[in-house]
Write an enzyme that holds these catalytic residues in place. Sequence first.
Site, PDB file in Angstrom:
ATOM      1  N   SER A 151       0.863  -1.180   0.000  1.00 23.93           N
ATOM      2  CA  SER A 151       0.000   0.000   0.000  1.00 23.93           C
ATOM      3  C   SER A 151       0.898   1.227   0.000  1.00 23.93           C
ATOM      4  CB  SER A 151      -0.877   0.005   1.265  1.00 23.93           C
ATOM      5  OG  SER A 151      -1.487   1.264   1.472  1.00 23.93           O
ATOM      6  N   TYR A 169      -1.483  -0.772  10.394  1.00 24.28           N
ATOM      7  CA  TYR A 169      -1.547  -1.087   8.961  1.00 24.28           C
ATOM      8  C   TYR A 169      -0.299  -0.598   8.240  1.00 24.28           C
ATOM      9  CZ  TYR A 169      -3.498  -1.499   4.247  1.00 24.28           C
ATOM     10  OH  TYR A 169      -3.721  -1.838   2.927  1.00 24.28           O
TER      11      TYR A 169
END
Length: 273
Positions: free
Chosen positions: A134, A147
Amino acid sequence: MADQRVFIITGGGTGIGAATVRLLRADGHHVVISGRRPEPLFAIARETGALAHPADAADPGAVQSLVDAAVTAYGRLDGLVLNAGVGRAGAVGDLADEDWEAVMRTNVTGPFLLLRAALPQLLRARGSVVAVASVSALRNGQANAAYATSKAALLQLCRSVAVDYGRQGVRANTVCPSWVRTEMADRRMARFAEEAALGDGGVQAAYEEATRLIPAHRPGEPHEVAEAISWLLSPAASFVNGATLTVDGGVTAVDPGTLAFGHRIEPRTTDGG
């Protein structure tokens, strides 16, 4: 087919994983898809002819069974797409132990276990790995500690494979998408729409708000990330190893310090006022 290859895709039932399954199957490759939820896996398997093998990617025994299933079915294993992922919101001071552990277990430990189990086959095939990280691996946002940390770790895990096994023919690269219209992103946008009181626009309005400072001015689509994954897996990327490819509409090219010169950013209240 002379160049027919065999791939395992985790998180293959929805979103980027499902789009990658469709693309690789359309190109004539064999694909084994895995995830914790059987229903979406079997739906994609019926649609594409992929082989569904539900498994918890963070369970060492289940991971070995997944690799064995691919080799038993097709006689070899040429590549992995490490796509399974979860998120838990929170700053460092707010995260519960179980939330931190859940994110690390799925986003880092699971890929490590699958890489280790598949390594003998990847060495034999001079295979390729693509991890779906990501832009959070490269940039950070508020309440994103677990995350972002997990995705940065995933990036370095793949680089480790590239460094340690590149001379034996194994390649490992990472794609870093920004907002992509997936089931997981839709859930986050639904929460954002409610928190920001975006009214009747709902999820669509949330995507527009979240992407208005991205040069592409829109979220990505799963098939756009799948195209990048397919290329990195292919012989066309034979000299690409340990790379990080941003598939982000240009968001990581933006200098936040210059945004005020071209945009007027107004504070938002969360009470609709």
